[in-house]
Design a protein around this motif. Sequence first.
Motif, PDB file in Angstrom:
ATOM      1  N   GLY A   3       2.674   8.200  -1.267  1.00  0.00           N
ATOM      2  CA  GLY A   3       2.148   9.455  -0.743  1.00  0.00           C
ATOM      3  C   GLY A   3       0.657   9.459  -0.500  1.00  0.00           C
ATOM      4  O   GLY A   3       0.142  10.378   0.146  1.00  0.00           O
ATOM      5  N   LEU A   4      -0.052   8.452  -1.018  1.00  0.00           N
ATOM      6  CA  LEU A   4      -1.499   8.431  -0.818  1.00  0.00           C
ATOM      7  C   LEU A   4      -1.850   7.950   0.581  1.00  0.00           C
ATOM      8  O   LEU A   4      -1.197   7.077   1.146  1.00  0.00           O
ATOM      9  CB  LEU A   4      -2.181   7.518  -1.838  1.00  0.00           C
ATOM     10  CG  LEU A   4      -2.085   7.891  -3.311  1.00  0.00           C
ATOM     11  CD1 LEU A   4      -3.012   7.002  -4.139  1.00  0.00           C
ATOM     12  CD2 LEU A   4      -2.433   9.355  -3.542  1.00  0.00           C
ATOM     13  N   THR A   5      -2.901   8.516   1.151  1.00  0.00           N
ATOM     14  CA  THR A   5      -3.432   8.060   2.428  1.00  0.00           C
ATOM     15  C   THR A   5      -4.380   6.884   2.185  1.00  0.00           C
ATOM     16  O   THR A   5      -4.727   6.567   1.038  1.00  0.00           O
ATOM     17  CB  THR A   5      -4.198   9.185   3.124  1.00  0.00           C
ATOM     18  OG1 THR A   5      -5.356   9.512   2.330  1.00  0.00           O
ATOM     19  CG2 THR A   5      -3.334  10.438   3.279  1.00  0.00           C
ATOM     20  N   TYR A   6      -4.818   6.258   3.267  1.00  0.00           N
ATOM     21  CA  TYR A   6      -5.799   5.181   3.127  1.00  0.00           C
ATOM     22  C   TYR A   6      -7.039   5.667   2.387  1.00  0.00           C
ATOM     23  O   TYR A   6      -7.582   4.969   1.516  1.00  0.00           O
ATOM     24  CB  TYR A   6      -6.230   4.668   4.507  1.00  0.00           C
ATOM     25  CG  TYR A   6      -5.180   3.886   5.260  1.00  0.00           C
ATOM     26  CD1 TYR A   6      -4.555   2.780   4.690  1.00  0.00           C
ATOM     27  CD2 TYR A   6      -4.841   4.233   6.567  1.00  0.00           C
ATOM     28  CE1 TYR A   6      -3.614   2.052   5.396  1.00  0.00           C
ATOM     29  CE2 TYR A   6      -3.899   3.511   7.285  1.00  0.00           C
ATOM     30  CZ  TYR A   6      -3.284   2.420   6.699  1.00  0.00           C
ATOM     31  OH  TYR A   6      -2.358   1.698   7.409  1.00  0.00           O
ATOM     32  N   LEU A  56     -10.901   2.137   3.712  1.00  0.00           N
ATOM     33  CA  LEU A  56     -10.339   1.516   2.511  1.00  0.00           C
ATOM     34  C   LEU A  56     -10.903   0.110   2.311  1.00  0.00           C
ATOM     35  O   LEU A  56     -11.312  -0.246   1.198  1.00  0.00           O
ATOM     36  CB  LEU A  56      -8.810   1.466   2.620  1.00  0.00           C
ATOM     37  CG  LEU A  56      -8.074   0.650   1.551  1.00  0.00           C
ATOM     38  CD1 LEU A  56      -8.355   1.187   0.151  1.00  0.00           C
ATOM     39  CD2 LEU A  56      -6.571   0.640   1.838  1.00  0.00           C
ATOM     40  N   VAL A  57     -10.931  -0.692   3.360  1.00  0.00           N
ATOM     41  CA  VAL A  57     -11.485  -2.041   3.253  1.00  0.00           C
ATOM     42  C   VAL A  57     -12.947  -1.985   2.834  1.00  0.00           C
ATOM     43  O   VAL A  57     -13.402  -2.746   1.972  1.00  0.00           O
ATOM     44  CB  VAL A  57     -11.331  -2.797   4.588  1.00  0.00           C
ATOM     45  CG1 VAL A  57     -12.011  -4.169   4.517  1.00  0.00           C
ATOM     46  CG2 VAL A  57      -9.852  -2.959   4.951  1.00  0.00           C
ATOM     47  N   LEU A  68       0.810  -1.219   0.000  1.00  0.00           N
ATOM     48  CA  LEU A  68       0.000   0.000   0.000  1.00  0.00           C
ATOM     49  C   LEU A  68       0.844   1.271   0.000  1.00  0.00           C
ATOM     50  O   LEU A  68       0.507   2.245  -0.685  1.00  0.00           O
ATOM     51  CB  LEU A  68      -0.925   0.011   1.218  1.00  0.00           C
ATOM     52  CG  LEU A  68      -2.185  -0.846   1.140  1.00  0.00           C
ATOM     53  CD1 LEU A  68      -2.973  -0.742   2.438  1.00  0.00           C
ATOM     54  CD2 LEU A  68      -3.061  -0.437  -0.039  1.00  0.00           C
ATOM     55  N   ALA A  69       1.920   1.279   0.777  1.00  0.00           N
ATOM     56  CA  ALA A  69       2.696   2.510   0.910  1.00  0.00           C
ATOM     57  C   ALA A  69       3.374   2.917  -0.392  1.00  0.00           C
ATOM     58  O   ALA A  69       3.704   4.093  -0.574  1.00  0.00           O
ATOM     59  CB  ALA A  69       3.733   2.357   2.012  1.00  0.00           C
ATOM     60  N   GLN A 105      -8.912   5.237  -5.453  1.00  0.00           N
ATOM     61  CA  GLN A 105      -8.210   4.806  -6.669  1.00  0.00           C
ATOM     62  C   GLN A 105      -8.036   3.294  -6.787  1.00  0.00           C
ATOM     63  O   GLN A 105      -8.236   2.725  -7.863  1.00  0.00           O
ATOM     64  CB  GLN A 105      -6.829   5.473  -6.727  1.00  0.00           C
ATOM     65  CG  GLN A 105      -6.880   6.992  -6.796  1.00  0.00           C
ATOM     66  CD  GLN A 105      -5.507   7.621  -6.982  1.00  0.00           C
ATOM     67  OE1 GLN A 105      -4.641   7.036  -7.640  1.00  0.00           O
ATOM     68  NE2 GLN A 105      -5.302   8.794  -6.416  1.00  0.00           N
ATOM     69  N   LEU A 106      -7.657   2.641  -5.693  1.00  0.00           N
ATOM     70  CA  LEU A 106      -7.333   1.217  -5.769  1.00  0.00           C
ATOM     71  C   LEU A 106      -8.524   0.338  -6.153  1.00  0.00           C
ATOM     72  O   LEU A 106      -8.377  -0.537  -7.026  1.00  0.00           O
ATOM     73  CB  LEU A 106      -6.721   0.760  -4.443  1.00  0.00           C
ATOM     74  CG  LEU A 106      -6.248  -0.698  -4.381  1.00  0.00           C
ATOM     75  CD1 LEU A 106      -5.161  -0.972  -5.412  1.00  0.00           C
ATOM     76  CD2 LEU A 106      -5.737  -1.027  -2.969  1.00  0.00           C
ATOM     77  N   PRO A 107      -9.706   0.496  -5.554  1.00  0.00           N
ATOM     78  CA  PRO A 107     -10.815  -0.400  -5.914  1.00  0.00           C
ATOM     79  C   PRO A 107     -11.158  -0.366  -7.403  1.00  0.00           C
ATOM     80  O   PRO A 107     -11.392  -1.421  -8.017  1.00  0.00           O
ATOM     81  CB  PRO A 107     -11.976   0.106  -5.051  1.00  0.00           C
ATOM     82  CG  PRO A 107     -11.313   0.742  -3.874  1.00  0.00           C
ATOM     83  CD  PRO A 107     -10.080   1.390  -4.428  1.00  0.00           C
TER      84      PRO A 107
END
Length: 799
Positions: free
Chosen positions: A330-333, A389-390, A324-325, A339-341
């Motif tokens: 630089g992105l927060t949770y 995030l989850v 994740l990091a 973006q991730l989903p």
Amino acid sequence: MTARKPSRKGSRKTAEAAAPEAVSVETAPAPVPVEAVEAAATTTKPAPAPAKRAKAKRADAVPPRPRQGGDGGGARPAPALDGADRGRLLAGDHHDPHSVLGARPIPGGVLVRALRPFARSVTVLTDGPPAELHDDGDGFFSGVLPVKEVPVYRLRVAYDDNTIEVDDPYRFWPSLGELDLHLIAEGRHEELWRALGSEPMEHQGVAGTRFTVWAPNARGVRVTGDFTYWDGTGLPMRSLGSTGVWELFLPGIGEGALYKYDICRPDGSHTVRADPMARRTEVPPATASVVTASHHEWRDADWMAHRGDRPVHEAPFSVYEVHLASWRPGLTYRQLADQLPSYVKDLGFTHVELMPVSEHPFGGSWGYQVTGFYAPTSRMGTPDDFRYLVDALHRAGIGVIMDWVPAHFPRDDWALAEFDGRPLYEHSDPQRAAHPDWGTLEFDYGRTEVRNFLVANATYWCEEFHIDGLRVDAVASMLYLDYSREDGQWSPNDQGGRENWDAVGFLQEMNATVYRRNPGVVTIAEESTAWDGVTRPTDSGGLGFGLKWNMGWMHDSLLYVAKEPVHRKYHHNEMTFSMVYAYSENYVLPISHDEVVHGKQALVAKMPGDWWQQRANHRAYLGFMWAHPGKQLLFMGQEFAQGAEWSEGHGPDWWLLDPTYEASGDHRGVRNLVGDLNAVYGAVPALWQRDTVPEGFSWVDGGAAEDNVFAFLRYDADGSPLLAVSHFSPVVRHDYRLGVPETGTEGWVEVLNTDADRYGGSDVRNEEPLKAEAVPAHGRPASISLTLPPLATVWFRPA
């Protein structure tokens, strides 16, 4: 590697917070009546350390008031404090401070005693006149109130420059129940995080925070934090008997407060430690624990209700592994949740696997050297931000697997190592405790409290964060007493063998507990040996995992594809050997972060030939992997053929996909392939429904070494087939005949071809359905004649 140690033991951040305020429970004969008191939780804010600790402030402080002088409403001098008690309180090794501090009836009145270091005066406030206590020196104040019963009271504490009013911590009964203590002693508290650690709560009508810590070897324990300017003298905790648990309720302390435990070791020396059960931490390299509570409102009820509808080994399971990091540095949770989903959903993966998110001091360990087992790393936000995030991934239809690291922990002197002055979480035998490869310590799996700490931790992530699966790191290092050890560096078990039966028992208990409490969750073992029964149920003697990483397939197949095509015929069995043991366990085929770092090269860079051939090999290999029995996992960056090794410092090379980059089409083509692989995979049950039974697979030709060809059939539960053909030579083969089932009389249709132009290939295709002819081949009465593209995998289904 060892975790990098921060330059300080604890945060020196200060705040507008309480002077050392202790919350005490009496061992007095009867409960002290308590009225509801406004005790706002103090969310501390960093501020420069004061020149004098006496200049303490609290969020609930009142404006300074003039001293009351000596009238004090008639408080009389108290009997002298026993010298031993006085010395032990000041030394921080008193096991029962509540028997000395606080208020209790004595002949002739009520004795009140307080320990307030650096205070100028302490006054007892009741419904009657204020009663100033006598200054006994060293921060002790005492007096006898001329009343018959212990009244409801607060303390007014005057310092050189301000005065505060607080509840006396030492008038509260224990905030931990007998059932909790019993379960902790038995090592069977499955919700341990609700009993140990810091818990904002209302106790006896007063808002505050309960602090509890397991330190059975300690002579004494004190709470220290930014609300005491990191001086814990005034906050000794009480021992709750033989459990080894210490407890203190602090009124007025709330979310955001920074704290640690000041532990007096058996030899009388002191060590200041972060809370092993902390659910939030400071941002590394700072190391203090943070009082926290969850306020997240989950919106994934539908996902949670249906995630267990189909057993995972009979369901599509395609995993995108993420650090994740560094995925987008630089992105927060919460920014990752935006973006991730969508990225993962567009690629068609069913799950993400997150490299460890538990708090760790050294980013270069990638999270595999954990110091905060119950805290998501604060580098990207709060625990509720991680929940967000989850939640977002679930609402996008994506499951969340988390790497979990119960095999070892680092030696940092503010964390778990010799936590209370003696080996506690680690084994008492130095040979059993020291991990030979990583400079870390191994857990003592034979100690019930340690097993409880870890088993509860597994359920904690599943229940508090809705995690859908735990990939357990380094299982092999836990199972064998001689793991990475030479003769003389280990001792056999009671039967004379090398099996670590304590670890076996722990893994069985963990798996059984997780599956019982969390329907739909899967546990996955990273186990690199041939240990029997890793995915066999515990009631049949197995370890009880749901899936196991197939490290043998990964090693053998990568060895094959790294060879020049002209040499591959000599290594043909490297690709076929996996089918000898394919059904011994329930497998995942992993191309993980471990295979694309430290000189191992990125996946595409492992391939021989020029850039075109490397990409073609890469695509053909992924096609072979997705068709092979077993679930699959692919590490970030490999989905678009990143050529450089992964670095946690900068993450994937996203610029390769920028349309302004002249070769971006090469990389976008591979990403298109991964999306199509997942789309066809999810739509065709033959590719996943019978992954774990021999009836789901049949070789057509596993011996075509001279041609570098592997052809096999996959079957779903109804017997519907898919034909997969992988060709690892850089030539086109026309009229290549393969035996097929008599089904498919209407012909066999190409459903995926890794050589397609859309993926960057040469676009050698089988455009028309291939009619099955009555020409026997490969032991079958019918066969088809097809064209094999160069360095490609092709999938066919009956029309």
